[in-house]
Structures are given as C-alpha cells and as structure tokens.
Design an enzyme around this catalytic site. Structure first.
Site, mmCIF file in Angstrom:
data_model
loop_
_atom_site.group_PDB
_atom_site.id
_atom_site.type_symbol
_atom_site.label_atom_id
_atom_site.label_comp_id
_atom_site.label_asym_id
_atom_site.label_seq_id
_atom_site.Cartn_x
_atom_site.Cartn_y
_atom_site.Cartn_z
ATOM 1 N N HIS A 87 33.737 22.072 2.874
ATOM 2 C CA HIS A 87 34.958 22.618 3.482
ATOM 3 C C HIS A 87 36.057 22.684 2.423
ATOM 4 O O HIS A 87 36.156 21.808 1.561
ATOM 5 C CB HIS A 87 35.392 21.744 4.660
ATOM 6 C CG HIS A 87 36.449 22.398 5.491
ATOM 7 N ND1 HIS A 87 37.774 22.411 5.121
ATOM 8 C CD2 HIS A 87 36.364 23.102 6.645
ATOM 9 C CE1 HIS A 87 38.457 23.086 6.033
ATOM 10 N NE2 HIS A 87 37.635 23.515 6.961
ATOM 11 N N GLU A 89 35.223 30.859 4.940
ATOM 12 C CA GLU A 89 36.571 30.456 5.360
ATOM 13 C C GLU A 89 37.551 30.731 4.229
ATOM 14 O O GLU A 89 37.714 29.905 3.322
ATOM 15 C CB GLU A 89 36.591 28.960 5.698
ATOM 16 C CG GLU A 89 35.702 28.586 6.858
ATOM 17 C CD GLU A 89 36.178 27.307 7.547
ATOM 18 O OE1 GLU A 89 36.405 27.368 8.755
ATOM 19 O OE2 GLU A 89 36.343 26.278 6.882
ATOM 20 N N GLU A 92 39.039 21.936 2.494
ATOM 21 C CA GLU A 92 39.894 20.739 2.422
ATOM 22 C C GLU A 92 39.215 19.649 1.598
ATOM 23 O O GLU A 92 39.874 18.890 0.880
ATOM 24 C CB GLU A 92 40.239 20.273 3.853
ATOM 25 C CG GLU A 92 41.229 21.236 4.506
ATOM 26 C CD GLU A 92 41.104 21.391 6.008
ATOM 27 O OE1 GLU A 92 40.499 20.527 6.665
ATOM 28 O OE2 GLU A 92 41.625 22.399 6.530
ATOM 29 N N GLY A 102 39.269 25.660 13.831
ATOM 30 C CA GLY A 102 40.009 24.415 13.650
ATOM 31 C C GLY A 102 40.962 24.181 14.805
ATOM 32 O O GLY A 102 40.574 23.712 15.878
ATOM 33 N N GLY A 103 42.228 24.542 14.616
ATOM 34 C CA GLY A 103 43.281 24.253 15.589
ATOM 35 C C GLY A 103 42.956 24.648 17.020
ATOM 36 O O GLY A 103 43.197 23.867 17.957
ATOM 37 N N ASN A 107 35.741 22.518 14.524
ATOM 38 C CA ASN A 107 35.933 21.455 13.536
ATOM 39 C C ASN A 107 37.217 20.726 13.905
ATOM 40 O O ASN A 107 38.304 21.271 13.747
ATOM 41 C CB ASN A 107 36.018 22.086 12.135
ATOM 42 C CG ASN A 107 36.371 21.066 11.061
ATOM 43 O OD1 ASN A 107 36.378 19.861 11.305
ATOM 44 N ND2 ASN A 107 36.661 21.553 9.862
ATOM 45 N N TRP A 108 37.064 19.513 14.387
ATOM 46 C CA TRP A 108 38.231 18.781 14.895
ATOM 47 C C TRP A 108 39.042 18.134 13.775
ATOM 48 O O TRP A 108 40.113 17.567 14.043
ATOM 49 C CB TRP A 108 37.788 17.725 15.910
ATOM 50 C CG TRP A 108 37.266 18.300 17.201
ATOM 51 C CD1 TRP A 108 37.161 19.633 17.517
ATOM 52 C CD2 TRP A 108 36.793 17.570 18.343
ATOM 53 N NE1 TRP A 108 36.651 19.768 18.794
ATOM 54 C CE2 TRP A 108 36.405 18.519 19.322
ATOM 55 C CE3 TRP A 108 36.635 16.213 18.632
ATOM 56 C CZ2 TRP A 108 35.897 18.143 20.561
ATOM 57 C CZ3 TRP A 108 36.125 15.836 19.873
ATOM 58 C CH2 TRP A 108 35.764 16.794 20.824
ATOM 59 N N LYS A 109 38.526 18.161 12.564
ATOM 60 C CA LYS A 109 39.246 17.586 11.410
ATOM 61 C C LYS A 109 39.729 16.161 11.741
ATOM 62 O O LYS A 109 39.057 15.446 12.485
ATOM 63 C CB LYS A 109 40.384 18.525 10.982
ATOM 64 C CG LYS A 109 39.880 19.962 10.728
ATOM 65 C CD LYS A 109 40.885 20.856 10.064
ATOM 66 C CE LYS A 109 40.277 22.252 9.887
ATOM 67 N NZ LYS A 109 41.154 23.174 9.173
ATOM 68 N N GLY A 138 44.542 27.442 8.990
ATOM 69 C CA GLY A 138 45.712 26.738 9.510
ATOM 70 C C GLY A 138 47.022 27.479 9.268
ATOM 71 O O GLY A 138 48.096 26.914 9.451
ATOM 72 N N SER A 146 42.045 30.502 11.248
ATOM 73 C CA SER A 146 42.937 30.978 12.308
ATOM 74 C C SER A 146 42.222 31.810 13.378
ATOM 75 O O SER A 146 42.771 32.792 13.874
ATOM 76 C CB SER A 146 44.120 31.745 11.716
ATOM 77 O OG SER A 146 44.894 30.880 10.891
HETATM 78 P P1 13P Z 1 42.014 26.828 11.648
HETATM 79 O O1 13P Z 1 41.201 27.469 12.748
HETATM 80 O O2 13P Z 1 42.946 25.786 12.160
HETATM 81 O O3 13P Z 1 42.642 27.845 10.760
HETATM 82 O O4 13P Z 1 40.963 26.020 10.726
HETATM 83 C C1 13P Z 1 39.818 26.651 10.280
HETATM 84 C C2 13P Z 1 38.907 25.657 9.655
HETATM 85 O O5 13P Z 1 39.207 25.122 8.599
HETATM 86 C C3 13P Z 1 37.669 25.321 10.351
HETATM 87 O O6 13P Z 1 36.827 24.570 9.543
#
Ligand code: 13P
Length: 251
Positions: A96, A168, A98, A235-236, A10-12, A174, A214
């Site tokens: 998600h 999640e 967020e 994510g990251g 997920n590149w956000k 994050g 993470s």
């Molecule tokens: P991180 O891997 O950066 O913690 O993010 C997870 C995420 O929200 C994937 O959708």
C-alpha cells in the site's frame, strides 16, 4: 473474459474493537445480498480475531493490512502468514502506498511479503500507484511498470491465480480526487497488457485489477462499468455501513 467483481474495504488505522465487529456484521449482510461478487474487509490487526469470529460462516472475506514473509521469529511489530491463517484470514494487502511512503517499504521488501503470503496460503493484493509528481512528469507508466515487475518478481504462472492487483494513484487516496473513469481504465488496460507480456494471456485475462482512491457511492458505478476495472479498494467510504453497502451493491 468474465472476472468476478471484488469490492474491498481497507479500514486502515480506524475503529475500536466493538466498532469493528459491528461494522463487520453489517458488511456481512451486504455481502450475503450480493452473491455474484467477492467482498472483503481489512480491519486493524487488533480487531482481526474478533471480526473473523463474528462473521464466521459468512461469505465475507477477511484481509490483513500487511503480512510478514517469515513464519515466526525476531521481527518485532510484524504478523506472520501462519498467524493470519490461524485466524481464518483470506487475503493480505501488500505494498500500500502508505506503507511505501510513510514506512519506507521498498519494492524488494514488498516482493518478500508477496512470497510470504503466497507460500503461507494467503492471497496477496499487490498495490501499486504513481504520485502526483510522477504523473505530472509523465512517468506514470514507467513507475507502475517498475512496481509491478518488482512486486511480482519470481511469482509463477500458477501463483498468479491467487494474486489480486490494486491500482491506487497516490494523488487520489484520501483526497476526494478520484481518477476519472478514463484515466483509471487507461492504466488498468496498460497493467493487463503488462501481465500478458510477463505471463500467459489467459493469466492476464483472469487477474482481477481493483481501482482505489476516493471511491465513493456516487462514482463506483461508472468505475465498475469500465472493461478492465474489476473492483475497488475503498478507504474512507468503507468505514460507514451505509456507504459501503451502496458500493458493494454497485450497478
Ligand atoms: P480512500 O478511499 O480513503 O481514498 O483510500 C483508498 C485506499 O487507500 C484504499 O486502500
């Protein structure tokens, strides 16, 4: 029951168009090297069309980071299933944390998005997760059950074949604080049991449940070794070709 592993990035709200295309091409190579698993990336909406074109013909799956429930209309800022299908998008991330926490999406809206995706031929990835406060108050399972039940409201047995779940925990996103493999497995087993109560046992057995929060190259192997963890939503660590490549190639 053998479930096909699913590794998703997920590149956000990251990467320019050129950066996105370059990374997508690198991920397509990682994906081609691992034919026994599904690999997906979810770029920003502005890069989706170019990324779809750049990896056309590759088994790499493309996801959207959200999806509207109507085909078209006066919905400023939204992207419809028809538009996504038109580009060749395969899946959409829905619910998600967020979106829930920063943009106020509630379970009812998330359920509408689920039906929008399913009716539009886009596979939904339904995300659920408890906050740190939920966990510390001992409410993890009740919160997850509520999110799951509402998110899947009126989703049929047949439609469940299209659905992917992602657990999640909000406190792990994050933060560098991954759920331990035991914590994650405990929740995944709980979710699978819930699915078995809501649907038929074979559906619960076949549904893929991803872990997110993470995930990194150095914890993916332990997570994937758990019996009810079928993949990861990253994510990251999905923003760099080398680290995501190692995650795709989990052992
Ligand atoms: P991180 O891997 O950066 O913690 O993010 C997870 C995420 O929200 C994937 O959708």
């Amino acid at each position: 029951m053998k479930r096909r592993p699913f590794i998703a990035g997920n590149w956000k709200m990251h990467l320019t168009l050129a950066e996105s295309v370059r990374l997508a091409q690198a991920v397509a190579e990682s994906c081609a090297a691992c034919p026994d698993r599904d690999v997906m990336i979810a770029p920003a909406f502005t890069s989706l069309a170019s990324v779809c074109t750049a990896v056309k013909g590759s088994p790499l799956l493309i996801g959207a980071q959200n999806i509207a429930w109507e085909k078209e209309g006066a919905y400023t800022g939204e992207i419809s299933p028809v538009m996504l299908k038109d580009l060749g998008v395969n899946l959409a991330i829905i619910g998600h944390s967020e979106r829930r926490q920063i943009f106020g999406e509630d379970d009812a809206m998330i359920n509408r998005r689920m039906h929008g995706a399913l009716n539009g031929g886009i596979q939904p990835i339904l995300c659920i997760g408890e906050t740190l406060a939920d966990r510390e108050a001992g409410n993890t399972f009740s919160v997850l059950e509520k999110q799951l039940r509402h998110g899947l409201n009126k989703v049929s047995n047949e439609q469940m074949a299209q659905v992917v779940l992602a657990y999640e925990p909000v406190w792990a996103i994050g933060t560098g604080k991954t759920a331990s493999k035991e914590q994650a497995q405990e929740v995944h087993a709980f979710l699978r049991q819930l699915l078995a109560n809501l649907y038929e046992k074979n559906i619960a057995d076949a549904t893929r449940i991803l872990y997110g929060g993470s995930v990194k190259f150095d914890n993916i192997d332990n997570l994937m070794a758990q019996p009810d963890i079928d993949g990861a939503l990253v994510g990251g660590a999905a923003l760099k070709a080398e680290s995501f490549d190692r995650i795709v190639r989990f052992r």
